[in-house]
Design an enzyme around this catalytic site. Structure first.
Site, short mmCIF file in Angstrom:
data_model
loop_
_atom_site.label_atom_id
_atom_site.label_comp_id
_atom_site.label_asym_id
_atom_site.label_seq_id
_atom_site.Cartn_x
_atom_site.Cartn_y
_atom_site.Cartn_z
CG HIS A 157 9.58 1.52 11.82
ND1 HIS A 157 9.87 0.14 11.76
CD2 HIS A 157 9.26 1.72 13.10
CE1 HIS A 157 9.69 -0.45 12.77
NE2 HIS A 157 9.36 0.54 13.71
CG ASP A 200 13.30 -0.08 11.72
OD1 ASP A 200 13.27 -0.04 10.50
OD2 ASP A 200 12.90 -1.04 12.26
CG MET A 224 8.89 -8.11 5.57
SD MET A 224 8.38 -6.86 6.81
CE MET A 224 8.25 -8.00 8.14
CB SER A 274 -1.08 0.05 1.21
OG SER A 274 -0.39 0.22 2.34
C1 GRF Z 1 3.94 -0.65 6.89
O1 GRF Z 1 3.36 -0.61 7.98
C2 GRF Z 1 5.41 -0.08 6.83
O2 GRF Z 1 5.52 1.18 7.70
C3 GRF Z 1 6.12 -1.09 7.34
O3 GRF Z 1 5.50 -2.36 6.68
C4 GRF Z 1 4.45 -2.07 6.41
C5 GRF Z 1 4.20 -2.18 4.81
O4 GRF Z 1 2.78 -2.03 4.34
N1 GRF Z 1 7.58 -0.93 7.00
P1 GRF Z 1 2.38 -1.98 3.03
O5 GRF Z 1 3.24 -3.36 2.23
O6 GRF Z 1 3.13 -0.71 2.37
O7 GRF Z 1 1.00 -1.92 2.89
#
Ligand code: GRF
Length: 213
Positions: free
Chosen positions: A117, A153, A98, A21
């Site tokens: 983050h 982070d 990740m 997203s």
């Molecule tokens: C988000 O909450 C971002 O802050 C974290 O991982 C999540 C990713 O969400 N690092 P999306 O895949 O962008 O919806």
């Protein structure tokens, strides 16, 4: 901001592992002309990531590079770097990617890798930041967009947005409200980084004041 033919268009790659997203929020902001960039590659370590599908549907170039296909982290990162180079990437946006990048990877794009983050760093780095915030009992949390260094982070902060933590919040409810702020914060950060002169002093990112028209 409107773009003219003289505006340099920055070549961004997005690295993601999941739903995507934040990638979609960046793409929407670019299409809206909020900052002069182009997403030249969406890369994932998870071939089934929903974000990859979304990118394909938009006609963007995508690459899936699972870690398990490579003998070592170094080999995996070498493959990622090769894909970034092939796409002539100038900046890298981590959007729910990740994996922690090594110092030598980060050195290929000094202060040109950005991450988002879901907490107000330096509080609650790492996994499940929203659950960490609730368990700690903070009354305010939020999100942070930061430049990536060799830590987790830990790089200089570019933009933060706050979210009030309600007593009744579950981690999922808090995550949902933080995510709405993330979708504002990431484009805002990229817009500032790409449109305004800035420098890093110690840990602090300073933007030049906007010129009055
Ligand atoms: C988000 O909450 C971002 O802050 C974290 O991982 C999540 C990713 O969400 N690092 P999306 O895949 O962008 O919806």
């Amino acid at each position: 901001m409107s773009q003219t033919s003289a505006t340099p268009v920055t070549r961004l790659a997005v690295l993601l592992s999941g739903r995507g997203s934040n990638f979609m929020a960046l793409q929407a902001a670019i299409e809206n002309g909020d900052f002069p960039a182009q997403i030249v590659l969406v890369l994932s370590d998870r071939p089934g990531a929903a974000g990859l599908d979304a990118a394909r549907q938009l006609g963007l170039t995508t690459v899936a590079l699972p870690r398990r296909d490579e003998p070592s982290r170094r080999d995996h990162e070498a493959k990622i770097l090769a894909a970034l180079a092939e796409a002539r990437t100038e900046w890298v946006c981590l959007a729910g990617f990740m994996r922690v990048l090594s110092a030598s990877f980060v050195a290929h794009y000094p202060r040109r890798i950005v991450n988002i983050h879901p907490s107000l760093l330096p509080a609650f780095p790492g996994l499940e930041a929203q659950a960490q915030a609730i368990e700690h009992g903070v009354k305010v949390s939020g999100c942070t967009v930061h430049l990536v260094d060799a830590g987790m982070d830990s790089g200089p902060i570019v933009v933060q947005r706050t979210v009030v933590v309600e007593d009744s919040d579950t981690a999922a409810e808090l995550a949902e409200r933080i995510l709405e702020e993330e979708h504002q914060a990431y484009p805002e950060a990229m817009s500032r980084l790409l449109s305004v002169p800035w420098r890093v002093v110690g840990r602090r990112v300073f933007f030049a004041p906007k010129k009055k028209l």
